[in-house]
Design a protein around this motif. Structure first.
Motif, short mmCIF file in Angstrom:
data_model
loop_
_atom_site.label_atom_id
_atom_site.label_comp_id
_atom_site.label_asym_id
_atom_site.label_seq_id
_atom_site.Cartn_x
_atom_site.Cartn_y
_atom_site.Cartn_z
N ASP A 71 48.45 10.60 68.85
CA ASP A 71 49.17 11.80 69.27
C ASP A 71 48.54 12.50 70.48
OD1 ASP A 71 50.97 11.49 67.26
OD2 ASP A 71 50.17 13.05 65.96
N ASN A 72 47.45 11.95 71.01
CA ASN A 72 46.77 12.64 72.11
C ASN A 72 46.40 14.05 71.73
OD1 ASN A 72 46.44 11.05 74.41
ND2 ASN A 72 48.69 11.07 74.68
N HIS A 96 54.15 22.06 69.44
CA HIS A 96 53.61 20.84 70.05
C HIS A 96 54.47 19.63 69.70
CE1 HIS A 96 50.30 18.64 71.89
NE2 HIS A 96 50.27 17.82 70.85
N ASP A 97 55.08 19.66 68.51
CA ASP A 97 55.78 18.48 67.99
C ASP A 97 56.90 18.00 68.92
OD1 ASP A 97 54.17 18.36 65.77
OD2 ASP A 97 55.58 19.36 64.42
N LYS A 106 57.45 18.64 71.98
CA LYS A 106 56.89 18.19 73.26
C LYS A 106 56.40 16.74 73.14
CE LYS A 106 52.88 19.14 76.01
NZ LYS A 106 51.66 19.91 76.04
N GLU A 107 55.84 16.44 71.96
CA GLU A 107 55.37 15.07 71.69
C GLU A 107 56.52 14.12 71.37
OE1 GLU A 107 52.15 13.45 71.33
OE2 GLU A 107 51.68 15.06 72.73
N LYS A 150 58.66 14.58 68.82
CA LYS A 150 58.99 14.56 67.40
C LYS A 150 60.15 15.51 67.08
CE LYS A 150 54.28 13.34 66.28
NZ LYS A 150 53.18 13.39 65.33
N ALA A 204 60.79 16.10 74.38
CA ALA A 204 59.60 15.45 74.94
C ALA A 204 59.20 16.00 76.31
CB ALA A 204 59.81 13.94 75.00
#
Ligand code: FPP
Ligand code: MG
Length: 298
Positions: free
Chosen positions: A71-72, A208-209, A211-212, A214, A239
């Protein structure tokens, strides 16, 4: 008893006779030890409960070490992650070491417990893989999301409760169902908290999710409620590193459509199902664990 679990993990790691691994492990902050608590409470601290708890917590720690690389993620539990400090290679290898030592120790416990735990690790690896694959595109399919969080998170929680039942010769199905329900609720709440909590409270960045990549439950339900032009807007945010206006647009839409409340209720329903089972069993401590799943803020 949780202290005994900590000592057992330290003992397993000391047996590796490897200073580097011991030093790195010391730098990982402990989490809530939910899985160990379940094993101890379900098994009523039966024989091998401490060892099983230690193994499961080592596997869980290994999965988070790998997850933070995947997940960085540079912050976990309010501290820099191992990959942030020492790089991806060290985090992956420490995960491998914790995982393999855990599996070695699992062999000394009981074949049925071994099967349940190793099957859960297969599931959580498949779940993580699906999480990564699903993050490539906006996902509007709730069933796929539920299946993925069941595999990624609930499988090991379910297995912990089932392993506890095996150790104590209790009804496996009852505790398995309890574990599965609170496990899915746990990840739903995690995904809600990503939207509602501050980074300080979470111990990791907020919002954050998405953006990742998810598309967690709130985003799936928001999508269902929006009109076509807003649906298009939502998908265009997927994303991306969003600016404040865009983040506020999202938060306003969540509020307007009462999405967070709706998702919390869904998690609550699962907890109620789990609680009913524990009411029947008369197990107050496991009832409280289920209730705390909903009330937590990190
Ligand atoms: C956290 O999810 C991730 C998991 C619960 C499971 C990760 C599993 C693996 C990496 C497979 C590991 C395999 C072995 C063999 C140990 P999240 O990213 O949604 O939660 P977070 O916000 O806490 O990071
Ligand atoms: Mg993660």
């Amino acid at each position: 008893m949780l202290n005994a679990v900590e000592r057992k993990i330290e003992q397993f790691i000391a047996e590796l006779n490897d200073e580097n691994s011991s030093n790195l492990y010391k730098q990982i902050p402990h989490g809530k030890r939910l899985r160990a608590k379940l094993i101890l409470l379900v098994s009523n601290s039966a024989k091998f409960a401490i060892e099983t708890s230690a193994v499961v917590e080592m596997i869980h720690a290994a999965s988070l070490l790998h997850d933070d690389v995947i997940d960085n993620a540079f912050i976990r539990r309010n501290k820099p992650s191992i990959n942030a400090i020492y790089g991806d290679k060290s985090a992956i290898m420490l995960g491998d070491i914790l995982y393999s030592k855990g599996f070695y120790e699992l062999n000394n416990i009981n074949v049925e417990v071994s099967k349940v735990i190793s099957n859960a690790v297969v599931q959580l690896s498949l779940g993580e893989q699906n999480d990564v694959i699903m993050a490539k595109e906006f996902n509007s399919n709730r069933d796929n999301y539920i299946k993925m969080i069941y595999q990624k998170t609930a499988s090991l929680i379910e297995a912990s409760a089932e392993a506890g039942a095996i150790l104590a010769n209790e009804d496996r199905e009852i505790y398995k169902t309890y574990g599965k329900n609170i496990g899915i609720a746990f990840q739903m709440i995690d995904d809600i908290l990503d939207i509602t909590s501050s980074a300080d409270t979470l111990g990791k960045p907020a919002m954050h999710d998405f953006k990742e990549g998810k598309t967690t439950l709130p985003y799936i339900y928001l999508y269902e409620k929006l009109d076509d032009s807003d649906k298009f807007e939502l998908i265009s945010f997927h994303a991306k590193d969003l600016n404040n206006d865009e983040l506020n647009w999202l938060l306003d839409k969540f509020k307007e459509h009462n999405i967070i409340e709706f998702c919390k209720n869904e998690a609550k329903e699962l907890v109620v199902e789990a609680s009913k089972l524990m009411l029947k069993e008369g197990n107050e401590a496991l009832l409280k664990i289920a209730k705390d799943m909903i009330d937590r803020d990190f």
